[in-house]
Design a protein around this motif. Structure first.
Motif, short mmCIF file in Angstrom:
data_model
loop_
_atom_site.label_atom_id
_atom_site.label_comp_id
_atom_site.label_asym_id
_atom_site.label_seq_id
_atom_site.Cartn_x
_atom_site.Cartn_y
_atom_site.Cartn_z
N ASP A 182 0.83 -1.21 0.00
CA ASP A 182 0.00 0.00 0.00
C ASP A 182 0.86 1.25 0.00
O ASP A 182 0.52 2.26 -0.61
N ALA B 209 -0.06 3.60 -2.93
CA ALA B 209 -1.13 4.46 -2.43
C ALA B 209 -1.25 5.72 -3.27
O ALA B 209 -0.26 6.32 -3.67
N GLN C 74 -1.27 8.98 -3.28
CA GLN C 74 -0.97 10.13 -2.42
C GLN C 74 0.11 11.01 -3.05
O GLN C 74 0.84 10.60 -3.95
N ASP D 264 -8.48 7.42 -7.23
CA ASP D 264 -8.72 6.01 -6.98
C ASP D 264 -9.58 5.45 -8.12
O ASP D 264 -10.73 5.08 -7.94
N ARG E 213 -10.76 1.93 3.43
CA ARG E 213 -9.40 2.28 3.08
C ARG E 213 -8.52 2.28 4.34
O ARG E 213 -8.89 2.82 5.37
N CYS F 268 -16.32 3.22 4.62
CA CYS F 268 -15.08 3.15 3.87
C CYS F 268 -14.13 2.15 4.53
O CYS F 268 -14.02 2.09 5.76
N CYS G 249 -9.59 9.05 3.25
CA CYS G 249 -8.97 8.64 1.99
C CYS G 249 -9.17 9.77 0.97
O CYS G 249 -10.04 10.63 1.15
N TRP H 200 -3.61 4.84 3.18
CA TRP H 200 -4.21 5.47 2.01
C TRP H 200 -4.82 6.83 2.36
O TRP H 200 -5.46 7.47 1.50
N CYS H 201 -4.68 7.27 3.58
CA CYS H 201 -5.41 8.44 4.05
C CYS H 201 -4.54 9.68 4.20
O CYS H 201 -3.34 9.59 4.43
N GLY I 91 -7.96 3.95 9.97
CA GLY I 91 -8.34 4.06 8.57
C GLY I 91 -9.26 5.23 8.33
O GLY I 91 -9.52 6.04 9.22
N CYS I 92 -9.76 5.33 7.10
CA CYS I 92 -10.68 6.41 6.74
C CYS I 92 -11.91 6.36 7.64
O CYS I 92 -12.51 5.30 7.84
#
Length: 440
Positions: free
Chosen positions: A228, A232, A234, A253, A368, A366, A397, A372-373, A360-361
């Protein structure tokens, strides 16, 4: 004397025929004409129906197995007969027969699944958890354990529910030492997982090599975080004074698919081994282990990875020493986590703390992961005079970060610091706050 044959109270075969007829009256193309809310309701309803059908199927297979119908038909086994009747999946049919034989051991979860209150995977978690209870466990204690898990399941995602199952079973094994019991359960699962670990690669065909593996979940989580980190969507953030290689463009995404990006990332990872040559990005291939300081010393309480998997205290100590894993040990010296107005962006340490707390998100629904955030100012924006304090940070995310800004969603914090998302009036005129189920 032959056992009496019980007459069914309903025309079971006829009812099932009518179910087939009803489903046949709905064309799969009709879902496209529904409103978004109706499509969501239909998908959820079908998931519940799938669970109910699974429960009825297991009951039917259990009846076929006990009746000896396969032997009368000359089949080698019930699984062989059923796989020949439909699907041709002998291995899958064997698994179904094994589960069908065990439904009497988990009557409550089977009934909940038949009512559409429990998914097949949640029922499977309960089944495996109850298998961990000692044989001498009283029947009423086993029933109480199952009742507790059936009640807990609807309020948790599958990973949370697995952790809860470990703790509930541990409380029935050693109620006076639940942490130690849970750690023992996780240690045994780790031991079995290491015993089943395998890896295979095929010979090159058309320039590609296919392969597969089965590895323990803690090590799989480490691999997932690294992948990731490599794929990712980002913007790269570099250290102060260091030139950035980023283009300044946030990748959406969208296509290529997540699986394809993971394949590219895995290919890139093979080129970058050993681990100390992995690139530094804004999140980096780092995973945290969250554990109480005394528990780390005593090795009696499980640790939790930032990705949600549990591992025994002993493995936590080993991985923290050998791998690029950041131990978040509670009870020790704290780091300065509030920056006020001094900085606009959240620091690495703040980010790690938010990953531990929010996992996570935070947008409802969600999945993610933390890697990924981005960190969003949940209170007043920094430009409007807000502060870059930990209590105001939320993980979002990229997709939901854009949604929040574009569609008028707001962030609300409860008195205990849990972030909730407030929808725009166009979506909910009452603007009722929604929270991610991981905070339920």
């Amino acid at each position: 004397m032959a056992a009496p044959v019980l007459e069914p109270t309903t025309d079971v075969v006829g009812v099932l025929a009518r179910v087939h007829e009803l489903l046949g009256s709905v064309a799969t193309s009709e879902f496209a004409a529904l409103s978004g809310a109706q499509q969501r309701e239909a998908a959820t309803s079908l998931s519940r129906l799938e669970a109910r059908v699974t429960a009825y199927k297991l009951a039917a297979v259990a009846a076929v197995e006990s009746s000896g119908e396969a032997r009368r038909q000359g089949a080698t086994s019930t699984a062989s007969m059923l796989s020949n009747d439909f699907g041709g999946d002998r291995r899958g049919a064997c698994g179904t027969v094994r589960r069908a034989k065990k439904i009497e051991q988990t009557p409550q979860s089977h009934e909940a699944m038949a009512q559409g209150r429990l998914s097949a995977k949640q029922a499977r978690v309960i089944e495996k958890a109850l298998d961990l209870l000692p044989e001498e466990t009283p029947k009423n204690a086993r029933e109480a354990c199952e009742t507790q898990l059936v009640d807990d399941a609807p309020h948790m995602d599958l990973r949370q529910f697995q952790r809860q199952a470990d703790r509930v079973v541990g409380s029935f094994i050693q109620p006076e030492a639940i942490d130690a019991a849970e750690n023992t359960i996780v240690e045994e699962r780790e031991r079995r997982a290491w015993g089943r670990a395998e890896f295979w690669m095929s010979q090159p065909v058309d320039g590609t090599v296919k392969g597969g593996f089965a590895i323990p979940e803690a090590q799989a989580a480490h691999l997932r975080v690294v992948l990731d980190g490599l794929c990712a969507p980002q913007i790269e953030i570099t250290a102060p004074g260091q030139a950035s290689r980023a283009t300044g463009e946030v990748l959406l995404d969208e296509r290529p698919s997540y699986g394809r990006r993971q394949g590219w990332a895995f290919t890139h990872l093979c080129e970058l081994l050993p681990v100390d040559r992995l690139p530094e990005t804004n999140i980096g291939p780092i995973m945290t282990i969250n554990i109480d300081h005394q528990a780390l010393l005593d090795q009696l309480k499980v640790a939790v990875l930032s990705t949600g998997e549990t591992l025994s205290a002993g493995q936590a100590r080993r991985m923290a020493c050998e791998h690029r894993i950041l131990p978040a040990v509670f009870g020790g010296d704290s780091l300065p986590l509030d920056l006020g107005r001094d900085k606009r962006l959240y620091s690495l340490h703040q980010r790690r703390a938010l990953e531990i707390a929010q996992r996570g998100c935070v947008f409802p629904g969600c999945d993610r992961p933390p890697g990924w955030c981005v960190v969003h100012h949940g209170g007043e924006s920094w430009a409007a005079g807000g502060r870059t304090d930990l209590k105001d940070g939320v993980l979002l995310c990229p997709h939901h970060h854009r949604i929040l800004h574009a569609d008028g969603w707001d962030v609300h914090f409860t008195t205990d610091g849990i972030p909730e998302l407030v929808p725009p009036a166009s979506l909910d005129p009452r603007r009722r706050p929604r929270r991610h189920r991981r905070f339920s």
